[in-house]
Design an enzyme around this catalytic site. Structure first.
Site, PDB file in Angstrom:
ATOM      1  N   LYS A 144      -5.238   1.861  -3.865  1.00 58.59           N
ATOM      2  CA  LYS A 144      -4.208   2.900  -4.047  1.00 58.59           C
ATOM      3  C   LYS A 144      -4.420   3.668  -5.097  1.00 58.59           C
ATOM      4  O   LYS A 144      -4.898   3.409  -6.190  1.00 58.59           O
ATOM      5  CB  LYS A 144      -2.909   2.448  -3.924  1.00 58.59           C
ATOM      6  CG  LYS A 144      -2.213   1.300  -4.879  1.00 58.59           C
ATOM      7  CD  LYS A 144      -1.755   2.259  -6.221  1.00 58.59           C
ATOM      8  CE  LYS A 144      -1.421   1.171  -6.903  1.00 58.59           C
ATOM      9  NZ  LYS A 144      -1.383   2.056  -8.735  1.00 58.59           N
ATOM     10  N   ASP A 199       3.778  -3.516  -6.422  1.00 57.55           N
ATOM     11  CA  ASP A 199       2.919  -2.941  -5.677  1.00 57.55           C
ATOM     12  C   ASP A 199       2.719  -3.698  -4.313  1.00 57.55           C
ATOM     13  O   ASP A 199       2.104  -2.888  -3.362  1.00 57.55           O
ATOM     14  CB  ASP A 199       1.542  -2.505  -6.260  1.00 57.55           C
ATOM     15  CG  ASP A 199       1.639  -1.560  -7.565  1.00 57.55           C
ATOM     16  OD1 ASP A 199       2.955  -0.973  -7.540  1.00 57.55           O
ATOM     17  OD2 ASP A 199       0.898  -1.599  -8.365  1.00 57.55           O
TER      18      ASP A 199
END
Length: 270
Positions: free
Chosen positions: A9, A125
């Protein structure tokens, strides 16, 4: 055995506020999955085992949460492509993917809310990687809201050579020491307002930049044609967003002698 990619990401924006009572920080961030991926394979096993990446801790912890006792455990193999400790979320993505794959192998899979609770325990996350598409992360980053953002651009990931990353804890400590949380409410409002105006890729350039880390490479990437460049997460990886592949490839050729680089694109699915 079941297998799946574990994508990296980038944070298209990362606004950080004060430390909370639990020691975490308030954040407002825009998560965007990219096509650079590790590969995770999971199978049933009498005991928890993880192979392929000696420094893993998160996948093992994920599998321990999925074990049902009486020999009902899981083994995983990790094929690493995402650079480690770079701000690209590779460990978190690996853990989330292991959770999903192991859950699918359980005789009685856990419901989605339980899976997300496990993910929150593993790291801020990790819950994002259980979702699809771009997400707005608030609170400590685990409170997620789906976003509709353009996906038609190129991403050049850059990891400077000979740069030693401070631990994420040290990066936040430095943020606190410089009173980085000042103006948080204004920056949060700026981010939310800018998101409301994003229609085309170039509109992403209006998002506030990373509060935690900076890099001289961002200015260089912009000079080389990126319409947006920033550090991702706590760094040290940097990304540049490009409208045209030829300009992205030219920038990659220019920077590659001094850094590891990957030319990739947005990815929607987990």
């Amino acid at each position: 055995m079941t297998r799946a990619p574990a994508p990296a990401k980038i944070n298209l924006s990362l606004v950080v506020g004060p430390a909370r009572a639990d020691g975490k920080h308030e954040v407002v961030t825009v998560y965007q999955r990219v096509a650079l991926s590790d590969r995770i394979a999971v199978e049933r096993s009498p005991e928890v085992r993880v192979a392929g990446f000696a420094d893993d801790t998160l996948v093992r912890r994920a599998l321990e949460r999925m074990s049902d006792g009486n020999g009902g455990s899981f083994a995983a193999r990790i094929q690493k492509r995402i650079p480690v400790a770079a701000g690209l979320g590779g460990g978190s993505s690996d853990a989330a993917t292991a959770l999903r794959l192991a859950n699918a192998l359980r005789a009685e899979p856990y419901p989605v809310d339980r899976l997300h609770a496990f993910a929150r325990d593993l790291g801020a996350d990790v819950p994002y990687f259980l979702e699809e598409g771009p997400q707005l992360g608030t609170g400590d980053g685990t409170e997620l809201e789906s976003l509709e953002l353009p996906q038609d651009y190129w991403i050049l990931l850059v990891l400077p050579r000979r740069v030693v990353k401070s631990s994420t804890g040290d990066v936040f400590a430095e943020f606190d020491a410089r009173n980085g949380e000042r103006g948080f409410d204004g920056r949060r409002s700026e981010l939310l307002a800018a998101l409301g105006s994003v229609k085309r890729p170039r509109d992403l350039a209006a998002l506030p930049k990373n509060d935690l880390a900076t890099s001289p490479l961002t200015a260089e990437l912009e000079t080389l044609g990126a319409f947006r460049a920033d550090v991702t997460g706590a760094g040290p990886a940097v990304y540049g967003l490009f409208l045209h592949g030829d300009r992205a490839r030219t920038a990659q050729k220019e920077i590659s002698p001094r850094a590891r680089t990957w030319l990739t694109a947005p990815a929607w699915y987990r």
